[in-house]
Every structure is written in C-alpha cells, then in structure tokens.
Design a protein around this motif. Structure first.
Motif, PDB file in Angstrom:
ATOM      1  N   THR A   1       0.832  -1.211   0.000  1.00 55.41           N
ATOM      2  CA  THR A   1       0.000   0.000   0.000  1.00 55.41           C
ATOM      3  C   THR A   1       0.864   1.258   0.000  1.00 55.41           C
ATOM      4  O   THR A   1       1.742   1.419   0.849  1.00 55.41           O
ATOM      5  N   GLY A   2       0.603   2.120  -0.978  1.00 59.08           N
ATOM      6  CA  GLY A   2       1.301   3.396  -1.052  1.00 59.08           C
ATOM      7  C   GLY A   2       2.665   3.353  -1.692  1.00 59.08           C
ATOM      8  O   GLY A   2       3.317   4.387  -1.827  1.00 59.08           O
TER       9      GLY A   2
ATOM     10  N   THR B   1      -1.256   4.566   7.091  1.00 60.76           N
ATOM     11  CA  THR B   1      -0.494   3.446   6.527  1.00 60.76           C
ATOM     12  C   THR B   1       0.701   3.140   7.423  1.00 60.76           C
ATOM     13  O   THR B   1       1.541   4.005   7.674  1.00 60.76           O
TER      14      THR B   1
ATOM     15  N   ALA C   1       0.890   6.967   0.028  1.00 62.43           N
ATOM     16  CA  ALA C   1       0.170   6.201   1.036  1.00 62.43           C
ATOM     17  C   ALA C   1      -0.911   7.060   1.670  1.00 62.43           C
ATOM     18  O   ALA C   1      -0.738   8.264   1.893  1.00 62.43           O
TER      19      ALA C   1
END
Length: 511
Positions: A37-38, A50, A46
């Motif tokens: 993620t990100g 996160t 993100a």
C-alpha cells in the motif's frame, strides 16, 4: 507448483522484481511481486494511517488468495518485516521464508532498527518521540513520509555494486516515499514463525557473508543458535544490496534452490569452546588484575607511573553475551603480555551491540581512556590505543586529531571503513579517511592473510590512503592467519606476530 511472494525494500514496489520474476516463471514457478500500500510510485502516495500493520495485511490477503501448495516468501531489506508478520498469521501456508540481504528482526523490533541510513534512523526516532508526546497531550502529529533517496544517496541504503546505470536511474525515478509508520511500528511476531524453514541470501559486496554469520553465531548469543537448525540454509551472491537489479539470473537460480531446501548449513557449536573462548596462543605469566567499572587493569611489577596500552575489542557483540570481551582469553592474554613487558594493560568492555552503537561505544572508550590516564600508576603522557576487528572504526577520531599523550595506535585484523550495509557515512568512524590527518603518529597494523574479503578491502583502502599521505604505518603480516587468530592459530608465525606487535607498540611508548 511453488509460488514465490516477493516483497521488496523500502521505497520500492513490485516493479523492481521484473527480471527475476520473468526468470522464475520461465522455470515453471508461480510468481507474485508485491506492491505494498502506497508504494506504487510517487503519484500514488500512502493514505492516512499506513503503517506496518497495513503492509502485513497486504501480504496476508495475498496468501489467502493463493492456491499453490507451497509458498516461498521472499523479503528484501524492509520487506522481511511484512513477510514475517504475514507468515505469523498464516504459518500453514508458508513453505520457506527467504531473508534477501535482510536482517533477523525479533518480536517487537521496529524496522527502523535496521535502517542503514543513520540520518534517517535518527529522524524516525525523533518522530517517534514527538508522536508519543502528541498522544500524551491529545495532539496530532499527522502521517509522515520518508522521502526516497536522491540518486547520489542510494549508497546509504546499501551497496550499489553491480547495478547498471539505467537500473539505478529507474530505481530513482520510480521510488516512492515510505510511510514512517511502516518503519516505526513494532513487529508482531508469533513464536510459530521461528519454526518455519528459512534461507538467508547474503550479498557479499554489501558487507555480509556466511563466514561472518558463522563467527557471530560462535559468540554464543542464544537467540542466534536457531541459525544452526538444519532447516536454515544460506547462499551468497557476489554483489551489492540490489541483486534483483545487478544479478537477476543468479538471484532467480538461488531462489529456486532455496525453495528446494538447498544451501549452506552453519556448523552447530562443538563440544570444544567457541573460537573466541579458546586459550591465548602465548603462555604468559599471571600478573595482578584490578577491575573498575568497564575497565580491567593488568599491572606490571615496575614501580612508579608506567606507560599504558588500552585494548578496544571488536563487535558488534550482542548484549548479554557472557563472558564479556575483557574476560575473553585473547584480551586477558594481551593485557597480561604488556604487563609482563613493563606497561599497564587496560581492557575495556564497551557497548557496541549493534552498528548503530558506534557513537555510544566511542564515548565508553573515551571514558575508559580518561580513567586509565588518571590512575596514579599510569604515565598519562605515554598511552597507546589498540583496536581489534569491528572496534577499528572507533580509532578514527584518535587518528584524525591525535592528542599529544597518544604515542601509538595499533589495530589487529581491523575493519577500517564502515561496511556498506552499516549505512555509516560520517567520517567519525572512517579510519581510512582519518589517517590522512594522523601526522607523525605511529600506527602498528596486524594484517592476516586469510581475512574475510569484505574486511580485507577496508584494510587495503586504509593502507592506500596511508601511503598517499605518508603516514607512519608498520604492517605486521600473518600470512596464514585468520580473523581472531590469537585463539585459533597456535603457530610460530602467529606467536611471533603478536610478540612483534606488542614490542613495537611499547617501543613507541618508550617502554
């Protein structure tokens, strides 16, 4: 069919595995390069919150959607943290965990403990403290991002050896900011993970090797004894920290062999003592020994103030190792040897427990030197410092600006420039640079012919700099000697080298 889950270093995503993934698929494997993620690219930052838990969930969800009977999880650098976290939640899905030039984080360790760039590590620690204050006061420090390195600073995150120029440019172009929470959140690590088969892939140009791991295991840290389990294997790649960019074919081949359970096994501790606890190579008559704080003084017969030699052990030595270095036979032997030759031998326990501890260890050594010089039995104007192995970087400050009472610096099988994966850029711990300012200070260097390659290159860097600036360096060679030879090479050659080095140091002290 084996499925490989590939999780990469900070700032990077699944794109970095392109060549390796292609080779693995050609060999018939199922491959899943992960973009956490990100971490896609700079255009997709993100979102709020996160952290490491987010990335662990990313990998866990992928595991839940795989049908392959065997899953090999590969963590490169930071990537080992979400890999281990996910493996702890789905251990039944994992056939093997591969640490690709990655550390061995323990339960509760944040990834920042293994961040090689010291400046980034310090910034993350400050942010952690600020966030702690914000929580206590009801404030909000917000979500923070660590910017990726510029092209000329990637070396602080690991050696770039072997990385082609176009691959480095692509690395810089596609790198994404790393959410600070992924690096500061403690790693949840259930005990079940320790029972999973594992493989370490060590990149020798980044300063790690199987021989070095075997040496550290021999120090006796109970937490490292699991590395001698037959389910744990090791490979080496002669490249820097980014083998997926420098040696994709070789890395793919190693991953396939790791999945098959191949690789080098470490030697379990034998019935005999580990190398560092075997007897000193010289039979030295016993002299009185006194202990004050972290310092032991080995005292000569001669009355009146005598010159002193302060012995600085190497490392890192894991915290809690017993006995501590000043009680190891080699350092007791050196202290007793110089005491029998008429000087005070001082052995020091300093707190170099990890590569991030050099600053603290330097303060410990300076404190010990001050204590030794203040002792009425010591001539404070005639002192030598003698550094060993990983203690070598602690000599840099003394070489850069030698005080008038420092009559000699000695170093035995030393590390004389930070190894690439340490992430130490400041000159305070780079003797190969500091020697240019040593002036007329005598330096006695004991060099072993069977040195670990990653250490030998730092010695040659030091000697080249010393020749360029005309430093006063005397080299004592032990052609057949190993790192730590005083307790493993009981040969005439080795004994003569120790005696020659000791007498040379005392000659420079006027004793």
């Amino acid at each position: 069919m084996t499925a490989f889950v590939l999780v990469s270093e900070s700032f990077t995503g699944g794109w970095i595995w392109r060549e390796v993934a292609a080779r693995l698929r050609e060999a018939g494997a199922e491959v899943h390069p992960v973009t956490l993620t990100g971490m896609g690219d700079r255009r997709h930052l993100a979102g709020p919150g996160t952290d490491l838990e987010t990335h662990i969930q990313d990998v866990t969800q992928l595991l839940d959607h795989l049908d392959a009977p065997e899953v090999v999880m590969v963590g490169h650098g930071y990537g080992i943290h979400p890999v281990l976290g996910a493996a702890g939640r789905r251990p039944e899905r994992v056939a093997r965990i591969v640490h690709l030039d990655a550390g061995m984080p323990r339960k509760g360790d944040p990834a920042l403990a293994l961040v090689p760039d010291g400046a980034v590590r310090e910034q993350l620690l400050r942010w952690t403290e600020e966030e702690g204050r914000a929580v206590r006061t009801g404030g909000d420090e917000g979500d923070r991002l660590v910017p990726p390195p510029s092209q000329d600073r990637w070396e602080r995150w690991g050696s770039l050896a072997g990385v082609p120029a176009d691959a480095l440019a692509r690395l810089t172009r596609l790198a994404a900011p790393q959410p600070a929470g992924t690096l500061t959140q403690p790693l949840p690590l259930p005990d079940v993970v320790s029972g999973l088969p594992a493989t370490g892939v060590l990149c020798t140009a980044n300063g790690s090797s199987i021989a070095m791991v075997q040496t550290v295991v021999g120090l006796g840290d109970p937490a490292l004894q699991a590395l001698t389990d037959p389910r744990v294997s090791f490979f080496e790649l002669d490249t820097g920290h980014w083998p997926m960019l420098s040696l994709p074919d070789e890395l793919a081949a190693v991953l396939l062999r790791a999945a098959a359970g191949e690789g080098h096994r470490l030697t379990p501790a034998a019935d005999e003592p580990p190398a560092h606890l075997r007897r000193f190579l010289l039979d030295v008559p016993a002299r009185p020994r006194e202990r004050t704080g972290r310092v032991d003084l080995h005292l000569p017969d001669a009355g009146g103030p005598r010159p002193a030699v302060v012995f600085v052990h190497g490392g890192p030595v894991p915290a809690g190792v017993e006995p501590t270095p000043r009680d190891w036979p080699a350092f007791v032997g050196y202290g007793q040897l110089v005491a029998n030759l008429g000087a005070v031998g001082a052995t020091v326990d300093h707190r170099l427990h990890g590569v991030g501890d050099y600053g603290r260890a330097a303060l410990d050594v300076a404190e010990a030197v001050a204590l030794v010089r203040a002792d009425p039995r010591v001539d404070g104007d005639r002192v030598a410092l003698w550094f060993f192995s990983g203690g070598g970087p602690l000599s840099a400050d003394w070489l850069a600006a030698p005080p008038p009472w420092l009559r000699c610096v000695a170093a035995t099988y030393p590390i004389l420039a930070p190894l690439p994966h340490w992430g130490i850029a400041e000159p305070a711990f780079r003797p190969a640079t500091a020697v240019r300012s040593a002036g007329a200070l005598p330096i006695v260097l004991t060099r072993v012919g069977r040195e670990l390659p990653e250490i030998a290159v730092t010695v040659e860097e030091f000697l080249t700099a010393a020749r360029d600036c005309g430093a006063d360096v005397e080299v004592v060679d032990v052609p057949l000697g190993h790192h730590g030879f005083e307790t493993i090479d009981h040969t005439d050659e080795a004994r003569a080298a120790v005696e020659r080095a000791a007498r040379t140091v005392l000659r420079h002290l006027g004793g």
